[in-house]
Scaffold this motif. Structure first.
Motif, short mmCIF file in Angstrom:
data_model
loop_
_atom_site.label_atom_id
_atom_site.label_comp_id
_atom_site.label_asym_id
_atom_site.label_seq_id
_atom_site.Cartn_x
_atom_site.Cartn_y
_atom_site.Cartn_z
N ILE A 91 6.75 10.00 3.07
CA ILE A 91 5.77 10.78 2.32
C ILE A 91 5.99 12.27 2.54
O ILE A 91 6.01 13.06 1.59
CB ILE A 91 4.34 10.36 2.72
CG1 ILE A 91 4.08 8.92 2.24
CG2 ILE A 91 3.31 11.31 2.13
CD1 ILE A 91 2.76 8.35 2.69
N ARG B 278 2.10 7.51 -6.18
CA ARG B 278 1.06 8.42 -6.70
C ARG B 278 1.33 9.84 -6.29
O ARG B 278 1.10 10.78 -7.04
CB ARG B 278 -0.28 8.01 -6.08
CG ARG B 278 -0.86 6.82 -6.74
CD ARG B 278 -2.22 7.18 -7.22
NE ARG B 278 -2.67 6.17 -8.12
CZ ARG B 278 -3.91 5.73 -8.13
NH1 ARG B 278 -4.80 6.23 -7.30
NH2 ARG B 278 -4.26 4.83 -9.00
N MET B 279 1.78 10.01 -5.05
CA MET B 279 1.88 11.33 -4.47
C MET B 279 3.15 12.06 -4.86
O MET B 279 3.22 13.27 -4.76
CB MET B 279 1.89 11.21 -2.95
CG MET B 279 0.55 11.01 -2.35
SD MET B 279 0.79 11.16 -0.61
CE MET B 279 -0.87 11.11 -0.05
N LYS C 265 2.35 2.04 -3.32
CA LYS C 265 1.33 2.57 -4.23
C LYS C 265 1.06 4.03 -3.93
O LYS C 265 1.05 4.88 -4.82
CB LYS C 265 0.03 1.77 -4.07
CG LYS C 265 -0.03 0.62 -5.04
CD LYS C 265 -1.45 0.17 -5.30
CE LYS C 265 -1.37 -1.16 -6.02
NZ LYS C 265 -2.04 -2.22 -5.29
N ILE C 266 0.84 4.32 -2.64
CA ILE C 266 0.48 5.68 -2.25
C ILE C 266 1.61 6.65 -2.57
O ILE C 266 1.40 7.68 -3.20
CB ILE C 266 0.13 5.73 -0.75
CG1 ILE C 266 -1.16 4.96 -0.50
CG2 ILE C 266 -0.01 7.17 -0.28
CD1 ILE C 266 -1.52 4.84 0.96
N MET D 77 0.83 -1.20 0.00
CA MET D 77 0.00 0.00 0.00
C MET D 77 0.87 1.24 0.00
O MET D 77 0.63 2.20 -0.74
CB MET D 77 -0.84 0.04 1.28
CG MET D 77 -2.00 -0.90 1.29
SD MET D 77 -3.48 0.01 1.00
CE MET D 77 -3.55 0.99 2.50
#
Ligand code: UDP
Ligand code: MG
Length: 326
Positions: free
Chosen positions: A234, A159-160, A155-156, A152
């Motif tokens: 992130i 994308r970000m 993936k996140i 996960m």
């Protein structure tokens, strides 16, 4: 004459630096050393090498093991931190002290197979890549829930963030000097290597391999530590969360406008029935929650900015092999 030629030939060999971050690895280190030696011996004709162990504030006998190794072998160097600064800091310190034309980062637990070293060198020398990285294609022996969250996360973050972050990438990676210097030039305090490797670019060859269990000791990563680390990642490589407030704000404005229309319509058609306070309370709580959430995101970025502006050192050394050899 022949001797001199022989010597010149030897000195023209390129230097390979092996950087090994170690936290409480007294059990794994001797095994690691032995296994790597086996591979390095086969490369001796073409390469000189140095091993830089970084003792990241270990509480067990890691430092004693390193002292003994350094005494026994000239090629072994070590840096010992004043406390635990984390693997990121340990990798940075190791790279900063590495003198090699090629630098490779390896874990001390033999989860990064030394047998790949010749292949990596070949990719840099003959195939012209700037770096060779490894990724696990299986996550065997890992709790399934952890694998799920790991997937996960990749993936996140992909994308970000504009930076490419490979799923299952390990820190086991060999780089040319230019790339090492590029990484060292990124002086941020909050280091997220997976992002940094991607950010600097350069051509990278990926070697897939099956997951290997660690030989001794235990993993330093708990689920929550990994979770916190992923949030760091992130925050370090994406500013998308900062726009969440804007998007949600717009959404709620539109929603409230629509609801005003509904309420006016209802009042005109059916009069003004009293009631509806529970739904009102829920809405207030919900919107209040969203606001705090967004404030929390901003706080996260602010705290990172705050720490960066302090420009604290990334690590502090307590001892290196140099003092002992004097
Ligand atoms: N490590 C470190 N400092 C830390 C945590 C880990 O230097 O704060 C080292 C550890 O000794 C090992 C490597 O980083 O050589 C990878 O750690 P570990 O094997 O625990 O992680 P995993 O392989 O389970 O992801
Ligand atoms: Mg490991």
């Amino acid at each position: 004459m022949e001797e001199r030629l022989e010597k010149e030939k030897k000195e023209s060999r390129k230097l390979l630096s092996i950087v090994v971050p170690c936290l409480n690895e007294e059990a794994a280190l001797p095994l690691f050393f032995e296994e790597t030696q086996k591979v390095l011996v086969t490369l001796r004709e073409q390469y000189r090498y140095e091993m830089i162990f970084v003792d990241d504030g270990s509480k067990d006998g890691t430092l004693q093991v390193l002292r003994a190794l350094a005494e026994k072998q000239q090629e072994v160097r070590y840096l010992s931190f004043s406390r635990n600064f984390g693997k990121e800091a340990a990798m940075y310190a190791g790279m900063e002290h590495a003198k090699g034309d090629y630098v490779v980062i390896m874990d001390a637990d033999l989860q990064d197979p030394p047998a790949l070293l010749p292949q990596m060198l070949q990719a840099l020398e003959e195939e012209g890549y700037d770096s060779v990285a490894t990724r696990r294609v299986s996550r065997q022996g890992e709790p399934p829930i952890r694998s799920f969250f790991a997937r996960m996360f990749y993936k996140i973050i992909n994308r970000m963030s504009d930076v490419d972050i490979m799923d299952g990438a390990r820190d086991y990676r060999m780089m040319r000097r230019v790339m090492v210097d590029a990484i060292l030039s990124m002086g941020e305090y909050n280091r997220f290597s997976k992002g940094i490797f991607g950010w600097v670019g350069y051509s990278t060859k990926w070697l897939p391999y099956e997951n290997v269990q660690r030989v001794a000791g235990e993993t330093k990563w708990s689920f929550w530590k990994l979770f916190a680390y992923s949030i760091e990642g992130i925050v370090a490589f994406s500013t998308v969360p900062l726009s969440i407030a804007t998007v949600m704000g717009l959404f709620f404005c539109a929603l409230s406008f629509f609801m005003v229309l509904v309420v006016i319509g209802k009042t005109l058609l059916f009069g003004d029935p009293v009631g509806g306070w529970p739904s009102l309370a829920c809405m207030i709580l919900f919107v209040g929650g969203v606001q705090l959430f967004c404030l929390g995101i901003m706080g996260k970025y602010l705290s990172k900015t705050y720490l960066e502006t302090k420009k604290r050192p990334k690590y502090l050394l307590r001892e290196t092999e140099k003092e002992r050899r004097r």
